[in-house]
Each structure stands twice: as structure tokens, then as C-alpha cells.
Scaffold this active site. Structure first.
Site, PDB file in Angstrom:
ATOM      1  N   GLU A  18      -2.515   1.742  -6.747  1.00  0.00           N
ATOM      2  CA  GLU A  18      -3.628   0.908  -6.555  1.00  0.00           C
ATOM      3  C   GLU A  18      -4.602   1.858  -6.524  1.00  0.00           C
ATOM      4  OE1 GLU A  18      -3.018  -1.926  -3.753  1.00  0.00           O
ATOM      5  OE2 GLU A  18      -1.305  -2.866  -4.964  1.00  0.00           O
ATOM      6  N   GLU A  30       5.556  -2.898  -8.970  1.00  0.00           N
ATOM      7  CA  GLU A  30       5.412  -3.537  -7.568  1.00  0.00           C
ATOM      8  C   GLU A  30       5.112  -5.058  -7.342  1.00  0.00           C
ATOM      9  OE1 GLU A  30       3.190  -1.407  -4.271  1.00  0.00           O
ATOM     10  OE2 GLU A  30       2.491  -3.442  -3.326  1.00  0.00           O
TER      11      GLU A  30
END
Length: 500
Positions: free
Chosen positions: A248, A351
Site C-alpha cells: 500500500e 490482499e
């Protein structure tokens, strides 16, 4: 049927017709895999073949249960139906790498607190291809992430030369769990690692948490850190298939996080990470970029992959599903656009989880439907692999040092040893058990209906079609292949895998 009934029954029912029980080693997913390919010399004729139906449905005891065997008939011999699922095995797309979940510190610490019988159950439930759901893909963190009990790294603070590098922390809980998963999966577990943050001394904030950026003078030491991680895990008996550059990279979090712009990531891969892995004899390690949400996936891919010196090091683009925060629709078209624009690279879902854990939601049917909707659309958009977040969490949705507790498919009460299987476990299993590494996605088209569907042909030649009904009413439809059809009823709020 509860989870233990499922395990007991699976060796005598599911194992008999699971399409991938002996599908072989994980596929080597290379080259241009996204364009549809007609295979006229390998037709699949369904005349005389049966359809084995496996069902998970709300309001019933069916959890990956064998619920019937259907026969194909010529379409003109069946009554007309307004709902049809057309499957064309001659039109083939990407090759499947695998389906699985993350083995985090939180999962490993929770696992270690369970009684031996429950530990064996968890391993069997996830990684046994016959008696469980046959996971073949795994992610783990490079040192700590939010789903660790505390922040830590593999070096002493300030050790620029990485002389103190050690994975001793992971040897206590995490690596033993990964080894057991590998054994249960017959060695067919493809593992990739992701960092949440470089060590604090390498960042402009001096803090592993709360974002910050990698200081330019530490780009080479950080690239070398990746190489040391891969080699140390290999020495511990855990091969690392790939790594992502940064988890991220556009999120400033209260836990481990680090900001990389698209240009930063491109240049780090081109000038440091890619060359370092090559120089260290690790050129076969796959590099995954982005590893964040679908909303910006095309922008990130276009910046990095337009540069041939960066692109040559990149295996594929990873992505998450959290762009749906605030009621936004999942941006599947962005994934499809990346596949169309860069057909020589791979897409991998790295994810996803349901957040904001609450114990009273463990039986919420929407948990599974969240997974089913994403998995069907992601595979239809071209992803080759699908990785859930934590495989196991405790009864608080942790441990988690940042307090952002989440759901997992399986939760454990570490005081009693009791395990709770959410329906997400079964929804994921409709893929992982029946769509094996090396499978090819094939064309699946729906007539007007509320259903979602995708389909694959496995290495053993069996077709697996996955159909989801998220509506409040049962839907009867025709599964159509090669001019023949079988009539199927999809219960309300259900997932079915149809094996031909």
C-alpha cells in the site's frame, strides 16, 4: 454440516471428484497469458458426461457439500429457460497461479496457542487438497506489519551495512507454520513476501509507522535487505517465489507504512531492486509492483511499465480491494484495463479482508459474498492468483499492535481452542479446491440474470464453473457447453462449483 463434519466427509465425497487433487506442481506463469486462445485441437465434448455439483448455501447445512450429479442433454431436448450460463472451453485466457491467504505473525501466534489437535485441523482445513480446500498460494510480511504483536525489523537500528541481519524472530512462530503448510500442500505452496515499511533509520521520518519515505541514500541498503530476506528464508527451508516492492505505497497509516510515488517505485525497481536481485543470483524472484487498491492500479502500472528498463524486472501488478470504502463500487474495469494495456504482465490479487471485527458478525453471510463477488470478477478481469489476508485470527480479530482488528475466514478462541469457520472459508474454497494451479480460465457468459459466473479448465481436463447467487430467491438455469445443457438450481445466497 459443521466444519468437522465437512472434514470427515470430504475424503469420501469431495475427494472423489475434486478436479485438482493430483494437478501437479504450481504452474510456471510466464509469457503472454491474457489473450483468449482458441484451442480447436483440444475440444471438450460433454455428451454423456455428468456434472458434479458442490454447494454452500445460506439457511442450510450445505458447506462445500456434494449436492447432486446432473446429466447433460442436447439443448433442444430441454425446456426453454430465460437464464443460461454459457461456457466455452475452446476460448482460453490466463493460467492460474493459485489461491490462498497470508501467513502473518498474527496467524502464526494464534496458531501456536491452539491445542495440537486444533493445529492439525487448521493445517488440514486450509492446505490439504483432498480433505480441505487446497490452498496453494501464500503471502507473508518482510519483518513486522500491523498484524504483528509489535514492530520489529531484522537488523539493529542504524545498521546500514545489514551485518546484524537475522530472521530469528520469524523462526519462533511464523516459519514453522509456513513449513507445515508447505508439507500439507505437498510442497505446492507459492510464497511471496511484502514489506510494510523499511527500518526507521532508513526513512525521512525516523519512524516505521505513519508513512514517511525511504531516504535516497538508503535505496541500495533497502534493496540488499530484500535479497537477504529471500536468502535467509531459503536457508530456513522456505523458498520465496516473489516479493512486492511496498505494501500500500500510497497509504499513510498509524501502523507500518511508507509512501512511494509511481516514479519512486519505478526508479527503485529499475536502479536498485531489480539489479540487486540479479547480482545476488536471485533473478528468478518475481517482482510485483503497486500492491494497493484497484482505483489507481492503471496509473501505477502505466508509469512503471512504460519504462522498459523498469518493466523488464517486473513480473506483475498486485492489487487490493479497499477502494470500496465509503460505498464506492469495486473498480474491476481498472484491472481489466491493465490486462488489456499490458498483456505481457500478470495481475495478482494480494490482499483483501472484511474490516472492523465484531464477534456478532462471524456468521454474517455477507462475509462470504464479499469474497465470491470479488473473486469471480477478478478472475474474469484477468488475475492469475488470489490471496486473502490473514488465514487465522483470534477471537478479537487480532493480535494487532495498531488496533485495526479484522475478520479472517477462520477465528480461534485461544482460551478454549474452539475454531469458528465463517462462510468466507467455504466461498474461497469453491475456487481453491476445484481450480488448481495450471488451470486456464475459459469463456463464461451469462444471459440476463442476477447470477455471477466464471469457469476454468484444469490440467486434468475437467471443467470447473463457479456460479454465485447473491439474491433472495433461488434461480434455475441451464449450464450450456458444446450444444448440451444441464439444468441447475442455484439456491438463494449460495455459491456452487460445477465440475464436468
Amino acid at each position: 454440516m459443521n466444519r468437522r463434519d465437512f472434514l470427515a466427509a470430504s475424503s469420501t465425497t469431495l475427494a472423489l471428484t475434486a478436479s485438482g487433487a493430483a494437478a501437479g506442481t504450481p504452474a510456471s506463469v510466464t509469457g503472454t497469458v491474457h489473450e483468449g486462445t482458441v484451442v480447436p485441437d483440444a475440444p471438450i465434448t460433454v455428451a454423456g458426461r455428468s456434472v458434479a455439483v458442490y454447494t454452500t448455501a445460506a439457511g442450510t447445512g450445505n458447506r462445500l457439500a456434494a449436492t447432486g450429479t446432473l446429466r447433460f442433454q442436447r439443448i433442444d431436448q430441454l425446456r426453454d429457460s430465460t437464464v443460461r450460463v454459457f461456457v466455452d472451453p475452446a476460448r482460453r485466457f490466463q493460467t492460474v497461479l493459485g489461491v490462498g491467504g497470508a501467513i502473518t505473525d498474527a496467524a502464526a501466534e494464534t496458531y501456536a496457542k491452539l491445542p495440537a489437535a486444533r493445529r492439525r485441523e487448521v493445517i488440514r482445513a486450509y492446505y490439504d487438497a483432498n480433505d480441505g480446500i487446497g490452498y496453494t498460494l501464500a503471502r507473508t510480511s518482510i519483518h513486522s506489519c500491523d498484524f504483528s504483536s509489535a514492530s520489529y525489523t531484522y537488523v539493529r537500528e542504524g545498521d546500514r551495512d545489514l551485518r546484524s541481519f537475522s530472521i530469528d524472530h520469524d523462526m519462533r512462530f511464523r516459519i514453522p507454520l509456513i513449513r507445515q503448510a508447505m508439507t500439507a500442500a505437498d510442497g505446492k505452496l507459492t510464497l511471496f513476501g511484502s514489506p510494510w515499511s523499511p527500518p526507521a533509520f532508513m526513512k525521512d521520518t525516523g519512524d516505521m509507522l505513519h508513512g514517511g519515505k525511504l531516504r535516497p541514500e538508503f535505496r541500495q541498503p533497502w534493496a540488499s535487505y530484500f535479497a537477504k530476506f529471500i536468502k535467509a528464508y531459503a536457508t530456513a527451508g522456505v523458498p520465496v517465489w516473489g516479493i512486492s516492492v511496498q505494501n500500500e505505497p500510497m497509504a499513510k497509516q498509524r501502523w507500518e507504512s511508507c509512501i512511494f510515488s509511481a516514479e519512486d517505485e519505478r526508479d527503485f525497481v529499475k536502479d536498485f531492486l531489480g539489479p540487486t536481485l540479479q547480482e545476488q543470483g536471485l533473478g528468478g524472484t518475481k517482482i510485483i509492483v503497486w500492491d494497493h487498491n484497484r482505483d489507481l492500479v492503471y496509473q501505477r502500472a502505466s508509469v512503471i511499465l512504460r519504462d522498459p528498463d523498469a518493466a523488464k524486472h517486473v513480473w506483475g501488478i498486485g492489487y487490493h480491494w479497499y477502494e470500496t470504502f465509503g460505498g464506492n463500487e469495486a473498480m474491476y474495469d481498472n484491472v481489466r484495463l491493465v490486462r488489456e494495456a499490458f498483456p505481457d504482465k500478470h495481475l495478482i490479487f494480494t490482499e483483501g479482508c472484511a474490516e472492523s471485527f465484531r464477534a456478532d458478525r462471524l456468521q454474517d453471510w455477507k462475509l462470504g459474498e464479499l469474497y465470491g463477488r470479488s473473486m469471480i470478477n477478478d478472475f474474469n478481469c484477468g488475475t492469475v492468483g488470489w490471496t486473502d489476508w490473514n488465514i487465522l485470527l483470534d477471537d478479537t480479530g487480532g493480535p494487532n499492535h495498531a488496533g485495526n482488528f479484522c475478520f479472517a475466514p477462520v477465528h480461534a478462541d485461544t482460551r478454549t481452542g474452539e475454531l469458528t469457520y465463517t462462510n468466507a472459508y467455504y466461498y474461497i474454497g469453491h475456487f481453491s479446491k476445484f481450480v488448481r494451479p495450471g488451470a486456464r480460465r475459459i469463456a463464461a457468459s451469462l444471459s440476463r440474470s442476477t447470477l455471477l459466473a466464471t469457469a476454468f479448465v484444469n490440467p486434468d481436463g475437467k471443467v470447473a464453473a463457479v456460479v454465485m447467487n447473491a439474491s433472495d430467491a433461488a434461480v434455475t438455469y441451464l449450464l450450456c457447453i458444446d450444444g448440451h445443457a444441464a439444468e441447475v438450481t442455484s439456491p438463494a445466497h449460495s455459491m456452487q462449483t460445477l465440475v464436468v
